[in-house]
Design a protein around this motif. Structure first.
Motif, PDB file in Angstrom:
ATOM      1  N   ILE A   1       1.668  -7.478  -5.348  1.00  0.00           N
ATOM      2  CA  ILE A   1       0.833  -6.484  -6.001  1.00  0.00           C
ATOM      3  C   ILE A   1       0.849  -5.242  -5.119  1.00  0.00           C
ATOM      4  N   VAL A   2       0.629  -4.077  -5.722  1.00  0.00           N
ATOM      5  CA  VAL A   2       0.675  -2.827  -4.967  1.00  0.00           C
ATOM      6  C   VAL A   2      -0.519  -1.964  -5.341  1.00  0.00           C
ATOM      7  N   MET A   3      -1.001  -1.222  -4.376  1.00  0.00           N
ATOM      8  CA  MET A   3      -1.981  -0.161  -4.618  1.00  0.00           C
ATOM      9  C   MET A   3      -1.268   1.169  -4.441  1.00  0.00           C
ATOM     10  N   ALA A   4      -1.462   2.084  -5.391  1.00  0.00           N
ATOM     11  CA  ALA A   4      -0.913   3.439  -5.300  1.00  0.00           C
ATOM     12  C   ALA A   4      -2.084   4.391  -5.111  1.00  0.00           C
TER      13      ALA A   4
ATOM     14  N   ARG B   1       2.919  -1.198   4.197  1.00  0.00           N
ATOM     15  CA  ARG B   1       2.511   0.171   3.860  1.00  0.00           C
ATOM     16  C   ARG B   1       3.738   1.072   3.762  1.00  0.00           C
ATOM     17  N   TYR B   2       3.709   1.952   2.766  1.00  0.00           N
ATOM     18  CA  TYR B   2       4.803   2.894   2.536  1.00  0.00           C
ATOM     19  C   TYR B   2       4.166   4.236   2.186  1.00  0.00           C
TER      20      TYR B   2
ATOM     21  N   ILE C   1       0.870  -1.180   0.000  1.00  0.00           N
ATOM     22  CA  ILE C   1       0.000   0.000   0.000  1.00  0.00           C
ATOM     23  C   ILE C   1       0.903   1.225   0.000  1.00  0.00           C
ATOM     24  N   ALA C   2       0.904   1.962  -1.122  1.00  0.00           N
ATOM     25  CA  ALA C   2       1.659   3.211  -1.225  1.00  0.00           C
ATOM     26  C   ALA C   2       0.646   4.350  -1.191  1.00  0.00           C
ATOM     27  N   ASP C   3       0.792   5.252  -0.245  1.00  0.00           N
ATOM     28  CA  ASP C   3      -0.149   6.361  -0.129  1.00  0.00           C
ATOM     29  C   ASP C   3       0.589   7.643   0.227  1.00  0.00           C
ATOM     30  N   THR C   4      -0.155   8.744   0.335  1.00  0.00           N
ATOM     31  CA  THR C   4       0.473  10.048   0.506  1.00  0.00           C
ATOM     32  C   THR C   4      -0.081  10.817   1.705  1.00  0.00           C
TER      33      THR C   4
ATOM     34  N   TYR D   1      -7.788  12.368   2.907  1.00  0.00           N
ATOM     35  CA  TYR D   1      -8.455  11.232   3.547  1.00  0.00           C
ATOM     36  C   TYR D   1      -7.468  10.073   3.535  1.00  0.00           C
ATOM     37  N   ASP D   2      -7.511   9.246   4.552  1.00  0.00           N
ATOM     38  CA  ASP D   2      -6.582   8.125   4.678  1.00  0.00           C
ATOM     39  C   ASP D   2      -7.074   6.933   3.849  1.00  0.00           C
ATOM     40  N   MET D   3      -6.837   7.006   2.542  1.00  0.00           N
ATOM     41  CA  MET D   3      -7.264   5.934   1.650  1.00  0.00           C
ATOM     42  C   MET D   3      -6.497   4.640   1.924  1.00  0.00           C
ATOM     43  N   GLY D   4      -5.248   4.755   2.382  1.00  0.00           N
ATOM     44  CA  GLY D   4      -4.478   3.562   2.710  1.00  0.00           C
ATOM     45  C   GLY D   4      -5.148   2.742   3.788  1.00  0.00           C
TER      46      GLY D   4
END
Length: 154
Positions: A58-61, A34-35, A6-9, A14-17
């Motif tokens: 697999i990764v989610m961005a 998570r990163y 899980i790559a988030d910003t 909102y905390d989509m991660g």
């Protein structure tokens, strides 16, 4: 055991991660790494690190581009970086962007971000464990975050 990145910003409103992680945990037994990075242009390297260094399958961005023209340009650049990362690693990276101007206010924006993150998290689970279920949905007008539009008819 499969591993999902899980790559988030921090830029997102909102905390989509967290939403994605919650949905993945509800629907599968996988390890999650998570990163979190500052903004969307930082996502490609975060995704690559999750794949190369943390051995994710697999990764989610997840990110939220702002509403200005420069933000849309940055989103495009980030998207291109994510595509390049997929080609370099031969791994799926599910890009989940919600543009700040997709909703009229913060409440609707948060709801959209939550729903899109969760619906794409289910796509991640399907890609890992039941890819054929996506094949059965081909051409059905699926929309993550919004109501599905259904298939076009001849």
């Amino acid at each position: 055991m499969a591993k999902v990145g899980i790559a988030d910003t921090t830029f997102a409103r909102y905390d989509m991660g967290r939403a994605a992680i919650d949905e993945i945990k509800r629907n599968s037994s996988v390890k999650i790494e998570r990163y979190t990075v500052p903004g969307i242009k930082d996502l490609p390297v975060a995704c690559k690190k999750l794949i190369d260094e943390h051995h994710c399958d697999i990764v989610m961005a997840l990110g939220m581009p702002g509403s200005k023209a420069v933000d849309k340009t940055c989103a495009h650049e980030a998207s291109m970086g994510i595509i390049i990362c997929q080609l370099m690693t031969n791994k799926h990276i599910i890009e989940v962007f919600v543009h700040e101007d997709e909703a009229p206010d913060g409440r609707e924006l948060a709801a959209l971000m939550d729903k899109r993150a969760r619906e794409h998290a289910l796509n991640v689970v399907r890609l890992l464990f039941d890819q054929r279920s996506l094949e059965r949905q081909a051409g059905t007008g699926q929309r993550q975050g919004y109501e599905d539009v259904g298939p076009a008819r001849i």
